[in-house]
Design a protein around this motif. Structure first.
Motif, PDB file in Angstrom:
ATOM      1  N   LEU A 152      10.056  -4.642   2.316  1.00 29.06           N
ATOM      2  CA  LEU A 152       9.724  -5.869   1.580  1.00 29.06           C
ATOM      3  C   LEU A 152      10.925  -6.793   1.448  1.00 29.06           C
ATOM      4  O   LEU A 152      10.776  -8.017   1.448  1.00 29.06           O
ATOM      5  CB  LEU A 152       9.167  -5.520   0.191  1.00 29.06           C
ATOM      6  N   SER A 153      12.113  -6.234   1.342  1.00 29.67           N
ATOM      7  CA  SER A 153      13.302  -7.079   1.192  1.00 29.67           C
ATOM      8  C   SER A 153      13.765  -7.670   2.528  1.00 29.67           C
ATOM      9  O   SER A 153      14.552  -8.623   2.539  1.00 29.67           O
ATOM     10  CB  SER A 153      14.445  -6.289   0.555  1.00 29.67           C
ATOM     11  N   VAL A 187      10.965   8.775  -0.944  1.00 27.17           N
ATOM     12  CA  VAL A 187      11.434   8.230   0.341  1.00 27.17           C
ATOM     13  C   VAL A 187      10.486   7.147   0.868  1.00 27.17           C
ATOM     14  O   VAL A 187      10.941   6.048   1.207  1.00 27.17           O
ATOM     15  CB  VAL A 187      11.683   9.359   1.372  1.00 27.17           C
ATOM     16  N   PRO A 188       9.170   7.390   0.929  1.00 34.61           N
ATOM     17  CA  PRO A 188       8.279   6.297   1.365  1.00 34.61           C
ATOM     18  C   PRO A 188       8.340   5.078   0.436  1.00 34.61           C
ATOM     19  O   PRO A 188       8.259   3.940   0.896  1.00 34.61           O
ATOM     20  CB  PRO A 188       6.881   6.920   1.345  1.00 34.61           C
ATOM     21  N   GLY A 189       8.493   5.318  -0.862  1.00 38.14           N
ATOM     22  CA  GLY A 189       8.587   4.201  -1.807  1.00 38.14           C
ATOM     23  C   GLY A 189       9.812   3.345  -1.554  1.00 38.14           C
ATOM     24  O   GLY A 189       9.732   2.113  -1.547  1.00 38.14           O
ATOM     25  N   TYR A 190      10.956   3.995  -1.342  1.00 37.82           N
ATOM     26  CA  TYR A 190      12.177   3.242  -1.051  1.00 37.82           C
ATOM     27  C   TYR A 190      12.074   2.528   0.296  1.00 37.82           C
ATOM     28  O   TYR A 190      12.543   1.401   0.439  1.00 37.82           O
ATOM     29  CB  TYR A 190      13.403   4.152  -1.075  1.00 37.82           C
ATOM     30  N   VAL A 206       0.840  -1.204   0.000  1.00 38.78           N
ATOM     31  CA  VAL A 206       0.000   0.000   0.000  1.00 38.78           C
ATOM     32  C   VAL A 206       0.874   1.252   0.000  1.00 38.78           C
ATOM     33  O   VAL A 206       0.642   2.189  -0.772  1.00 38.78           O
ATOM     34  CB  VAL A 206      -0.973   0.004   1.208  1.00 38.78           C
ATOM     35  N   LEU A 207       1.890   1.258   0.846  1.00 39.97           N
ATOM     36  CA  LEU A 207       2.797   2.410   0.912  1.00 39.97           C
ATOM     37  C   LEU A 207       3.496   2.634  -0.429  1.00 39.97           C
ATOM     38  O   LEU A 207       3.547   3.756  -0.925  1.00 39.97           O
ATOM     39  CB  LEU A 207       3.832   2.208   2.026  1.00 39.97           C
ATOM     40  N   TRP A 208       4.002   1.578  -1.031  1.00 41.78           N
ATOM     41  CA  TRP A 208       4.713   1.724  -2.304  1.00 41.78           C
ATOM     42  C   TRP A 208       3.767   2.198  -3.399  1.00 41.78           C
ATOM     43  O   TRP A 208       4.108   3.098  -4.172  1.00 41.78           O
ATOM     44  CB  TRP A 208       5.385   0.407  -2.716  1.00 41.78           C
ATOM     45  N   LEU A 209       2.582   1.602  -3.478  1.00 41.91           N
ATOM     46  CA  LEU A 209       1.621   1.994  -4.514  1.00 41.91           C
ATOM     47  C   LEU A 209       1.170   3.443  -4.343  1.00 41.91           C
ATOM     48  O   LEU A 209       1.060   4.188  -5.327  1.00 41.91           O
ATOM     49  CB  LEU A 209       0.425   1.040  -4.513  1.00 41.91           C
ATOM     50  N   MET A 210       0.952   3.847  -3.099  1.00 45.81           N
ATOM     51  CA  MET A 210       0.577   5.249  -2.854  1.00 45.81           C
ATOM     52  C   MET A 210       1.725   6.185  -3.235  1.00 45.81           C
ATOM     53  O   MET A 210       1.492   7.272  -3.769  1.00 45.81           O
ATOM     54  CB  MET A 210       0.173   5.439  -1.395  1.00 45.81           C
ATOM     55  N   SER A 211       2.956   5.759  -2.989  1.00 47.52           N
ATOM     56  CA  SER A 211       4.101   6.589  -3.357  1.00 47.52           C
ATOM     57  C   SER A 211       4.194   6.745  -4.874  1.00 47.52           C
ATOM     58  O   SER A 211       4.589   7.793  -5.375  1.00 47.52           O
ATOM     59  CB  SER A 211       5.402   6.021  -2.781  1.00 47.52           C
ATOM     60  N   ARG A 212       3.806   5.718  -5.622  1.00 47.70           N
ATOM     61  CA  ARG A 212       3.818   5.800  -7.089  1.00 47.70           C
ATOM     62  C   ARG A 212       2.752   6.758  -7.588  1.00 47.70           C
ATOM     63  O   ARG A 212       2.991   7.543  -8.508  1.00 47.70           O
ATOM     64  CB  ARG A 212       3.576   4.431  -7.731  1.00 47.70           C
TER      65      ARG A 212
END
Length: 148
Positions: free
Chosen positions: A137-138, A128-131, A95-101
């Motif tokens: 995730l890693s 920054v939130p995307g990274y 959710v965080l990554w998708l929102m950052s996109r």
């Protein structure tokens, strides 16, 4: 290792969400292209799609490029996390990554956070939130790979 039905549905759900976010980015790029073409026509100029001095098109292209560059990494880490980590953590990181996109696209295409001169500081509101999401995730993937 096997995915539970819940984890599998989570994976499919957020993979489809990525497709929606990517489509949104493409549509934003198309919007900008048609807007710039109409502007050129109104000014009696020829619209050149690949004019590298057109900051609006450069920003739209950058948004698509960025989504294409990081999308596979997101999907791979997301699915790996679902397999060896926590479904809940994978879900909130997705959710965080998708929102950052989405935010990246809005900032670059509509709010001018990327220009011919490069990115502006406001772009960090999305990157920054995307990274961070990718790092989360890693997290369980590396210990799993190197355990004996």
């Amino acid at each position: 290792l096997a995915l539970s039905d819940v984890a599998l549905r989570t994976g499919v759900r957020y993979s489809l969400c990525y497709a929606i976010v990517f489509t949104f980015t493409i549509l934003a790029q198309m919007y900008r292209k048609f807007q710039q073409a109409a502007k050129s026509k109104k000014e009696g100029k020829r619209f050149v799609r690949w004019d590298v001095t057109n900051k609006e098109m450069l920003a739209a292209d950058r948004a698509v490029g960025n989504c294409m560059e990081w999308g596979p990494i997101f999907l791979i880490l997301f699915w790996c996390h679902l397999i060896v980590g926590s479904g809940r953590t994978a879900e909130w990181a997705a959710v965080l990554w998708l929102m950052s996109r989405v935010l990246y696209t809005v900032l670059t295409v509509f709010l001018g956070a990327y220009s011919v001169g490069g990115p502006r500081v406001t772009i960090f509101l999305s990157t920054v939130p995307g990274y961070l999401a990718l790092i989360v995730l890693s997290g369980p993937v590396w210990p799993y790979l190197f355990r004996t």
